[in-house]
Design an enzyme around this catalytic site. Structure first.
Site, PDB file in Angstrom:
ATOM      1  N   GLY A 150       0.965   2.596  -0.514  1.00 35.03           N
ATOM      2  CA  GLY A 150       0.367   1.672  -1.478  1.00 35.03           C
ATOM      3  C   GLY A 150       0.767   2.018  -2.901  1.00 35.03           C
ATOM      4  O   GLY A 150       0.832   3.187  -3.270  1.00 35.03           O
ATOM      5  N   ARG A 201       5.992   0.714   3.821  1.00 33.98           N
ATOM      6  CA  ARG A 201       5.615   1.657   4.864  1.00 33.98           C
ATOM      7  C   ARG A 201       6.696   1.598   5.946  1.00 33.98           C
ATOM      8  O   ARG A 201       7.257   0.542   6.205  1.00 33.98           O
ATOM      9  CB  ARG A 201       4.244   1.312   5.438  1.00 33.98           C
ATOM     10  CG  ARG A 201       3.162   1.257   4.363  1.00 33.98           C
ATOM     11  CD  ARG A 201       1.784   1.008   4.951  1.00 33.98           C
ATOM     12  NE  ARG A 201       0.818   0.711   3.904  1.00 33.98           N
ATOM     13  CZ  ARG A 201       0.187   1.624   3.173  1.00 33.98           C
ATOM     14  NH1 ARG A 201       0.434   2.903   3.375  1.00 33.98           N
ATOM     15  NH2 ARG A 201      -0.686   1.274   2.235  1.00 33.98           N
ATOM     16  N   ASP A 252      -1.287  10.611   1.224  1.00 27.37           N
ATOM     17  CA  ASP A 252      -1.179  11.646   2.256  1.00 27.37           C
ATOM     18  C   ASP A 252      -0.097  11.348   3.281  1.00 27.37           C
ATOM     19  O   ASP A 252       0.621  12.249   3.720  1.00 27.37           O
ATOM     20  CB  ASP A 252      -2.533  11.880   2.932  1.00 27.37           C
ATOM     21  CG  ASP A 252      -3.117  10.620   3.554  1.00 27.37           C
ATOM     22  OD1 ASP A 252      -2.583   9.524   3.292  1.00 27.37           O
ATOM     23  OD2 ASP A 252      -4.095  10.733   4.295  1.00 27.37           O
ATOM     24  N   THR A 306      -1.999   7.425  -5.693  1.00 27.11           N
ATOM     25  CA  THR A 306      -2.917   6.606  -4.902  1.00 27.11           C
ATOM     26  C   THR A 306      -4.176   6.341  -5.706  1.00 27.11           C
ATOM     27  O   THR A 306      -4.718   7.253  -6.335  1.00 27.11           O
ATOM     28  CB  THR A 306      -3.294   7.288  -3.570  1.00 27.11           C
ATOM     29  OG1 THR A 306      -4.412   6.619  -2.984  1.00 27.11           O
ATOM     30  CG2 THR A 306      -3.651   8.757  -3.762  1.00 27.11           C
ATOM     31  N   ASP A 340      -7.035   5.777  -4.566  1.00 27.26           N
ATOM     32  CA  ASP A 340      -8.242   6.225  -3.858  1.00 27.26           C
ATOM     33  C   ASP A 340      -8.736   7.602  -4.295  1.00 27.26           C
ATOM     34  O   ASP A 340      -9.878   7.972  -4.008  1.00 27.26           O
ATOM     35  CB  ASP A 340      -7.988   6.252  -2.351  1.00 27.26           C
ATOM     36  CG  ASP A 340      -7.874   4.868  -1.744  1.00 27.26           C
ATOM     37  OD1 ASP A 340      -8.321   3.906  -2.399  1.00 27.26           O
ATOM     38  OD2 ASP A 340      -7.337   4.738  -0.636  1.00 27.26           O
ATOM     39  N   ASP A 381      -7.994  10.422  -3.017  1.00 26.14           N
ATOM     40  CA  ASP A 381      -8.449  11.028  -1.767  1.00 26.14           C
ATOM     41  C   ASP A 381      -7.647  12.247  -1.330  1.00 26.14           C
ATOM     42  O   ASP A 381      -7.683  12.630  -0.155  1.00 26.14           O
ATOM     43  CB  ASP A 381      -8.440   9.984  -0.646  1.00 26.14           C
ATOM     44  CG  ASP A 381      -7.059   9.376  -0.419  1.00 26.14           C
ATOM     45  OD1 ASP A 381      -6.145   9.637  -1.221  1.00 26.14           O
ATOM     46  OD2 ASP A 381      -6.903   8.622   0.558  1.00 26.14           O
ATOM     47  N   ARG A 413     -11.215   3.442   1.696  1.00 30.24           N
ATOM     48  CA  ARG A 413     -11.478   3.401   3.137  1.00 30.24           C
ATOM     49  C   ARG A 413     -12.211   4.651   3.615  1.00 30.24           C
ATOM     50  O   ARG A 413     -13.164   4.574   4.370  1.00 30.24           O
ATOM     51  CB  ARG A 413     -10.150   3.242   3.897  1.00 30.24           C
ATOM     52  CG  ARG A 413     -10.313   3.061   5.403  1.00 30.24           C
ATOM     53  CD  ARG A 413      -8.962   2.899   6.080  1.00 30.24           C
ATOM     54  NE  ARG A 413      -8.128   4.056   5.866  1.00 30.24           N
ATOM     55  CZ  ARG A 413      -6.885   4.036   5.403  1.00 30.24           C
ATOM     56  NH1 ARG A 413      -6.332   2.889   5.086  1.00 30.24           N
ATOM     57  NH2 ARG A 413      -6.192   5.145   5.246  1.00 30.24           N
TER      58      ARG A 413
END
Length: 319
Positions: A11, A72, A103, A125, A127, A129, A171
């Protein structure tokens, strides 16, 4: 180390262009040949590679998205795909690779490193995360994008006396919801890491209504539930008209904040330095104001933890 390459994978995130610019210009400063790989690992398999120079990255530091584009690649995960990738790397005489992504992108970088290709990963990213770094490239911009939407939704929510649920990305990690919700003054923040009780959410809304509040805001991370379904439950339980807004991919775009641009620039230069030092399979991150690095394997092994103190603070301040 004579030739390095850079790619963006997974992303996209605001600030990726600033990182690409830094890798290219710092690499040229160090008298390296710098190649850009388009479309991530899929582009690597297809040899979508071009040499980059100072002009290649002019006028991109303020732009969202990624100049190199992203994709991807399921093919890259196969033994045949890996062999093809290594062959392309050999053909283009790539001595080191900078991978900007999350990741999954880091795992791809680790595999290449295990097969003899020095790699450095930059955390790109929204996120936030990746546990080894306090901030990822794009997170600050995404928080501010969500915060802008929260402010606008508050206006219309107040006009109609409604409750509004704003669903943001996240997510598995609720950092985006937590930071946007705290900064936006949300009554409730719902994240994947902490179970929530819909009755408690409803009670907070009713308490606010009894104090004379004209609006109610709930920020929901996508991994914690469905905004539309939750809105129906709240309206049935409280009688308060409840609307849901799903921000979606608007959070990925837009002009990166100064924080994201500066951080991405620092990380990009650090990645080039690490390759010149002969490092392999290294992740670059931020701790406070310092750029740090550690083995990708160790970085991926760390478990992401919710900022419980910040979450509790948001809960206290929203009463």
């Amino acid at each position: 180390m004579q030739t390095i390459a850079v790619l963006t994978s997974g992303g996209d995130a605001p600030g990726m262009n600033a990182a690409i610019r830094s890798v290219v210009r710092y690499g040229v400063h160090k008298e390296l040949k710098v190649l850009g790989i388009r479309q991530g690992y899929e582009g690597l398999l297809n040899a979508e590679i071009e040499e980059m120079n100072l002009s290649s990255v002019a006028d991109i530091i303020h732009r969202g998205g990624t100049k190199l584009r992203s994709a991807r690649s399921e093919r890259f995960k196969t033994p045949e795909g890996l062999r093809k990738a290594l062959n392309v790397i050999n053909i283009f005489n790539i001595d080191g690779l900078v991978v900007i992504g999350g990741d999954g992108s880091f795992r791809g970088a680790q595999v290449l490193s295990e097969n003899g290709v020095p790699t450095v990963g930059l955390p790109g990213t929204i996120d936030n995360d990746l546990a080894y770094t306090e901030y990822t490239i794009g997170f600050d911009t995404a928080v501010n994008t969500a915060l802008d939407a929260i402010g606008k939704i508050r206006d219309t929510s107040t006009s109609h006396g409604r409750a509004n649920i704003i669903e943001v990305m996240g997510r598995d990690c609720g950092d985006l919801a937590l930071h946007a919700g705290l900064a936006g003054g949300a009554e409730s923040i719902i994240v994947p890491e902490i179970p929530f009780d819909v009755d408690r959410v409803c009670n907070k809304l009713l308490q606010g209504r009894n104090r004379g509040k004209l609006h109610s805001l709930i920020v929901l991370a996508e991994g914690a539930g469905n905004a539309i379904d939750l809105g129906k439950q709240i309206q049935e339980k409280t009688g308060i008209e409840t609307r849901a807004t799903i921000l979606g991919h608007i959070q990925r775009g837009g002009t990166p904040t100064a924080k994201d641009r500066v951080m991405a620039s620092q990380m990009g230069a650090k990645a080039v330095e690490l390759l010149l030092e002969g490092k392999e399979s290294v992740a670059v991150g931020m701790r406070g104001t310092k750029v740090i690095s550690m083995p990708i394997k160790e970085a991926l092994a760390l478990e992401n933890e919710m900022e419980k103190e910040t979450y509790d603070l948001a809960d206290i301040l929203s009463k």
